[in-house]
Each structure stands twice: as structure tokens, then as C-alpha cells.
Design a protein around this motif. Structure first.
Motif, mmCIF file in Angstrom:
data_model
loop_
_atom_site.group_PDB
_atom_site.id
_atom_site.type_symbol
_atom_site.label_atom_id
_atom_site.label_comp_id
_atom_site.label_asym_id
_atom_site.label_seq_id
_atom_site.Cartn_x
_atom_site.Cartn_y
_atom_site.Cartn_z
ATOM 1 N N ASP A 110 20.740 46.339 25.051
ATOM 2 C CA ASP A 110 20.347 45.770 26.336
ATOM 3 C C ASP A 110 19.533 46.705 27.214
ATOM 4 O O ASP A 110 19.458 46.526 28.425
ATOM 5 C CB ASP A 110 21.577 45.282 27.105
ATOM 6 N N THR A 134 22.231 40.789 23.454
ATOM 7 C CA THR A 134 23.646 40.795 23.805
ATOM 8 C C THR A 134 24.285 39.454 23.438
ATOM 9 O O THR A 134 23.592 38.504 23.074
ATOM 10 C CB THR A 134 23.851 41.029 25.320
ATOM 11 N N ARG A 159 30.299 38.335 24.803
ATOM 12 C CA ARG A 159 30.576 39.473 23.933
ATOM 13 C C ARG A 159 30.894 39.017 22.511
ATOM 14 O O ARG A 159 31.432 37.930 22.314
ATOM 15 C CB ARG A 159 31.744 40.309 24.482
ATOM 16 N N GLN A 164 29.515 43.938 23.865
ATOM 17 C CA GLN A 164 28.434 43.247 24.563
ATOM 18 C C GLN A 164 27.113 43.254 23.792
ATOM 19 O O GLN A 164 26.498 42.211 23.624
ATOM 20 C CB GLN A 164 28.236 43.849 25.955
ATOM 21 N N PRO A 165 26.616 44.399 23.306
ATOM 22 C CA PRO A 165 25.352 44.383 22.556
ATOM 23 C C PRO A 165 25.524 43.685 21.208
ATOM 24 O O PRO A 165 26.555 43.829 20.550
ATOM 25 C CB PRO A 165 25.016 45.857 22.375
#
Length: 344
Positions: A110, A134, A159, A164-165
Motif C-alpha cells: 500500500d 490491500t 484484510r 492488510q497488504p
């Protein structure tokens, strides 16, 4: 020419390693592409070479875990060599060829690259050069769900099983098999992420990849009278401001630099902005009324305005908090600004 920003998570070890190890892999991959194409390397071949360099380096880090723990190395050396793969890192790399004036942007995670360019009427235009990778990006969610159709709970709250990424270096706990993770957890103090108690339907993956998204943009020559600049930054900056706000801030900074300090508009340094509030009630956010232009470095200029701008007490307060307390008000921020046009 090359510029990059790296944003580590679950530890700093991998982002630190990428600073020295990523470019040799990129260089080797591009050389191999050139050797295989004697008549010239196509843009498609360049893109594939850049993707290969990222995935080859990540494989060398993540897939070596079994060989490391089965080797004859001392225990301490094994533990140290496993550290980068336990950690993770988002990487944003840009390559510029001054001859062709092509700018290649290679992105995992991100971090974000944005191009600012002055239009014929003197306004600054914003062009996104990368897409955030993400669990909240629709295209990435669709890709991951298509890859794992039998795991409907894989993406929750933006997520992927808690991460998250969706494209990262390292993060072996989202890439290794359950058997290998158990071995690392029991015998080499491996991370417990993602939590099996929280994500009961988690299987083996790998759920995230280091294969980057690659774009190529033509940068106009400076003699056309349209100065342009590139902003590369980790998500800490983009949490505090939009791409358009960042381009506007750097564009105004650039225009003031061209006028010279003596003709620049006065700053708002003495204005009263009220008491400092930082915490769950208020996080660091750029506010146009607090914009300040006191820095000679454009990247520092962006960072200051992300943390409070002309409200100096807020900037100091934001910088006073250290990890882990800082995570409630700001993320780590790394910024580079590259100018392609003539700059005073």
C-alpha cells in the motif's frame, strides 16, 4: 535512475534487507531480459523482468526456510536468517530512463506513487501511477477470492486472514504450510500469526504474493514548459492526505520556489489553532487551513503538513509518540519527491 520506499511490518528486518538486496535482483533480471532479446526489449518484457525480480527475491527469502532449519548451521545463525521471512514489507520501486523518458512503477502493498504535472492553464494535475494492493481494493479482493473459491472467509474487514497488504515481500506465516509453521513455532520461536483461534478456516495458502503491479508512464520533456514531479510515499502519508492534496501541496511549494523566498506569501506560523488533541478522538490529518511552506525540502514539507502543518505544537506532539503508542495517531511515514522539470 531508481527511487524506492519500503514499509516493513511484523518487524523491520525485511525492509532493511530490501534496501541493499532488491536492486541487484532487478538489475540481473533486466540484463537477462536484454540478453534474451537482441533486437530490443519490449515494454512487456521489461514488465515481466521486473515481476520476476520481485518474486525471485521473495522465493529466496521465504522458500529457503526449510533448508535453513535442516542445515548444519548453529541455532543462533538459523534464527537470525529466518528473521526477514518472518517479517514483511511493502515495496514501491520506480525506474526512470532519461533517454526514453519512460517511468516504470513497480508496486507491492500500500505504498503509492503519484505524478503531479502542470497543465497548459497553470493548474497542477494528479495522476495515480500505482494501485494500493490491500484487502480493501476491489480488484485485489476479486483476485484473492478467485484464487481461493473454497475459502469464503478469506477477506474480512479489508484484510486477508488479518493481513492488510495483499502483495508483500516476506510474511512467511501467510505463505508457509501448516506443518512448516508448526515446526518454526515450536522449535524456532516463529510468529503465531495469523492466529488459528481467530481464523479457524485458515488453510495453507500461500495467500499473499510478492508479484508486483507494474505500470509505465511517459514523462514529457522539460522544454515543453510543463514541469512534473513524482511523489513516492508509504501509507502513513496517504492516511493523512489524499493524492490530490499531496500534489497540490508540492505544486504550491514548487511555485513558491520559482518565485523566490522574497516574493513568497507569508506563512501562518503565529496563528492560534487551539489545543492539541491526539488519540482515539483525533489522528494526524492534513488540514488546508494549517498548510505551511517553511521547508526547503519537498518531502519534509509533505511530512510536516501531514502531522499538523503550521500547528507546531501538534507536529511536536505527533513526533513525541513512539511505537507502539504512535500507531493510534499516525503510521510511519517515508516520502521521496522527484522533479523532472527545471527547478530553481
Amino acid at each position: 535512475m531508481a527511487w524506492a520506499v519500503f514499509d516493513g511490518h511484523c518487524g523491520w528486518q525485511l525492509s532493511n534487507l530490501l534496501k541493499t538486496q532488491l536492486m541487484p535482483f532487478v538489475r540481473r533480471s533486466l540484463v537477462d531480459a536484454g540478453s534474451a532479446n537482441k533486437d530490443g526489449v519490449s515494454e512487456e518484457a521489461v514488465h515481466q523482468a521486473l515481476k520476476n525480480s520481485f518474486t525471485t527475491l521473495d522465493d529466496a527469502l521465504v522458500k529457503s526456510a526449510t533448508a535453513i532449519i535442516e542445515s548444519d548451521l548453529p541455532f543462533a545463525e538459523k534464527a537470525r536468517r529466518l528473521e526477514p521471512a518472518y517479517a514483511g514489507a511493502c515495496a514501491l520501486l520506480t525506474l526512470f530512463d532519461p533517454e526514453s523518458r519512460k517511468l516504470h512503477v513497480v508496486s507491492t502493498g500500500d505504498c503509492r506513487a503519484v505524478l503531479g504535472q502542470k497543465s497548459a492553464d497553470g493548474k497542477w494535475e494528479t495522476t495515480a501511477l500505482s494501485e494500493d494492493c490491500t484487502g480493501a481494493t476491489p480488484s485485489e479482493v476479486a483476485r484473492v477470492k478467485a484464487q481461493f473459491p473454497d475459502e469464503p472467509d478469506i477477506v474480512q474487514s479489508g484484510r486477508i486472514w488479518g493481513l492488510q497488504p495483499s502483495r508483500t515481500f516476506g510474511d512467511g506465516m501467510w505463505k508457509w504450510t501448516a506443518t512448516l509453521k508448526k515446526n518454526l513455532r515450536y522449535h524456532f520461536n516463529g510468529l503465531s500469526l495469523p492466529s488459528s483461534s481467530r481464523y479457524k478456516n485458515y488453510k495453507d495458502g500461500p495467500y499473499v504474493t510478492a508479484e508486483p503491479l507494474v505500470t509505465t508512464t511517459q514523462i514529457p520533456p522539460p522544454q515543453e514548459g510543463r514541469p512534473s514531479f513524482l511523489i513516492l510515499a508509504t501509507d502513513g502519508l496517504w492516511d493523512a492526505m489524499s493524492s490530490e492534496q499531496a500534489v497540490d501541496l508540492v505544486g504550491k511549494w514548487y511555485d513558491r520556489q520559482q518565485k523566490g523566498a522574497s516574493t513568497a506569501e507569508p506563512d501562518k506560523q503565529a496563528e492560534d489553532f487551539g489545543p492539541v488533541v491526539l488519540g482515539w478522538k483525533k489522528q494526524c490529518k492534513y488540514e488546508e487551513r494549517k498548510a505551511t511552506f517553511r521547508d526547503d525540502n519537498a518531502a519534509v514539507h509533505l511530512t510536516r503538513n501531514a502531522l499538523g502543518g503550521a500547528h507546531e505544537e501538534m507536529v511536536r506532539g505527533a513526533l513525541a509518540f513512539r511505537y507502539p503508542n504512535s500507531r493510534d495517531i499516525r503510521d510511519d511515514i517515508t516520502v521521496q519527491v522527484v522533479f523532472f522539470g527545471p527547478v530553481r
